[in-house]
Write a protein that holds these residues in place. Sequence first.
Motif, PDB file in Angstrom:
ATOM      1  N   LEU A   1       6.737  19.823  50.212  1.00 18.64           N
ATOM      2  CA  LEU A   1       6.408  18.375  51.456  1.00 18.64           C
ATOM      3  C   LEU A   1       7.848  18.580  52.096  1.00 18.64           C
ATOM      4  O   LEU A   1       7.899  17.874  52.811  1.00 18.64           O
ATOM      5  N   GLY A   2       8.635  18.507  51.436  1.00 20.32           N
ATOM      6  CA  GLY A   2       9.850  18.455  51.723  1.00 20.32           C
ATOM      7  C   GLY A   2      10.340  17.793  51.227  1.00 20.32           C
ATOM      8  O   GLY A   2      11.187  16.042  51.383  1.00 20.32           O
ATOM      9  N   ARG A   3       9.508  16.484  49.703  1.00 21.80           N
ATOM     10  CA  ARG A   3       9.687  15.177  49.386  1.00 21.80           C
ATOM     11  C   ARG A   3      10.325  15.090  48.185  1.00 21.80           C
ATOM     12  O   ARG A   3       9.368  15.354  46.917  1.00 21.80           O
ATOM     13  N   ALA A   4      11.348  15.079  47.708  1.00 27.12           N
ATOM     14  CA  ALA A   4      11.797  15.330  45.671  1.00 27.12           C
ATOM     15  C   ALA A   4      11.451  14.599  45.373  1.00 27.12           C
ATOM     16  O   ALA A   4      11.627  13.344  45.712  1.00 27.12           O
TER      17      ALA A   4
ATOM     18  N   LEU B   1      -3.390  10.296  45.174  1.00 30.35           N
ATOM     19  CA  LEU B   1      -1.272   9.557  45.469  1.00 30.35           C
ATOM     20  C   LEU B   1      -1.197  11.553  47.109  1.00 30.35           C
ATOM     21  O   LEU B   1      -0.397  10.961  48.059  1.00 30.35           O
ATOM     22  N   TYR B   2      -1.216  12.386  46.357  1.00 28.48           N
ATOM     23  CA  TYR B   2      -0.633  13.365  46.882  1.00 28.48           C
ATOM     24  C   TYR B   2      -1.552  13.526  48.058  1.00 28.48           C
ATOM     25  O   TYR B   2      -0.820  13.999  48.965  1.00 28.48           O
ATOM     26  N   GLY B   3      -3.102  12.919  47.924  1.00 30.38           N
ATOM     27  CA  GLY B   3      -3.775  13.359  49.290  1.00 30.38           C
ATOM     28  C   GLY B   3      -3.938  12.947  50.223  1.00 30.38           C
ATOM     29  O   GLY B   3      -3.554  12.922  52.010  1.00 30.38           O
ATOM     30  N   PHE B   4      -3.377  11.148  49.467  1.00 32.22           N
ATOM     31  CA  PHE B   4      -3.022  10.271  50.831  1.00 32.22           C
ATOM     32  C   PHE B   4      -1.963   9.772  51.339  1.00 32.22           C
ATOM     33  O   PHE B   4      -1.855   9.865  52.418  1.00 32.22           O
ATOM     34  N   TYR B   5      -0.848  10.572  50.637  1.00 26.16           N
ATOM     35  CA  TYR B   5       0.352  10.389  50.926  1.00 26.16           C
ATOM     36  C   TYR B   5       0.208  11.716  52.081  1.00 26.16           C
ATOM     37  O   TYR B   5       1.230  11.606  53.492  1.00 26.16           O
TER      38      TYR B   5
ATOM     39  N   GLU C   1       4.782  21.417  58.669  1.00 23.80           N
ATOM     40  CA  GLU C   1       5.911  21.994  58.540  1.00 23.80           C
ATOM     41  C   GLU C   1       5.602  23.153  57.138  1.00 23.80           C
ATOM     42  O   GLU C   1       7.035  23.715  57.244  1.00 23.80           O
ATOM     43  N   ARG C   2       5.148  22.435  56.326  1.00 19.79           N
ATOM     44  CA  ARG C   2       5.333  22.912  55.032  1.00 19.79           C
ATOM     45  C   ARG C   2       4.250  24.282  55.761  1.00 19.79           C
ATOM     46  O   ARG C   2       4.326  25.000  55.077  1.00 19.79           O
TER      47      ARG C   2
END
Length: 285
Positions: A161-164, A259-263, A273-274
């Motif tokens: 998702l572009g978040r390191a 966490l990933y799903g809500f983010y 974008e992904r």
Amino acid sequence: MEARVRIIHRMQDDSLFTQAELSVRDYLLSNRERLHNLSTDDVARDNFVSKATLTRFAKKLGMSGWNELRLQLMGELAQPSPASEPVNTNFPYPEGSSAQEIINRLRVLKTEAISTCLRALEPGGVHRAVRLLETQQRIHIFAKGYSLLASDDFRFRMMRLGRAVENQSDVGLRYAARSMTPKDLAIVVSYTGRTEAVVEAFRILKRRNVPIVAITNEDSNPIGDNATVSLSIPREEDAYVKIGNYASVDSIRAVFDALYGFYAIRNPELITERISTAKIFDAKP
């Protein structure tokens, strides 16, 4: 229905069958979706046995022959699974269990572990943690062993998702903690909440005023009690006396999934974008 239950249960008893019949048993359970199309010719050919072997196998299960066995087994497998007896999270299968028994018990164990964890997970805590994921600069996961491995899927998905997101082996936990600032976010993961190297890194992070999201068990412990946000998982496994880390790892992964799903759902432009990026890469020869 009772007779059908006895069939599937009796099929698990290896002592009832010869080696040829055990081969037939395993074949049927592995091809349950094809039962309606399987003839005696198919089963006999694929298992290098005679049709007489199939008849003997059926009769040992109380059936008159192959066709009755096939119909009864199809009927049982089509029924919704009944409530299963609890599985010991430390030793989910007893000595001498068959491959099918292990599969069945793991299904119950994993389903129950994830369901219990997600039922207990506080939505407000997930919301606060995701807000930190969105607003802080660097994100670093502090974990060790199985907890570290359980974090890898989250790290990889966030990267797409572009978040390191960084994580570190236990050798470098203290050094990584000393590099963090109040503008960063630490995700500290420890099932017991008392893993020495992780607790030491946690204390460094606290001294440096780094916001911390803790993923740890629901009992009082140094990490969960003092984190900025604490996401609790059920304490179902013994820390040491167990055959494997099943429930704990599945629970940690379930929290990371939440966490990933809500983010992702709060940042839909990142998903778009992904997908676009993935299409570009897939289109390359």
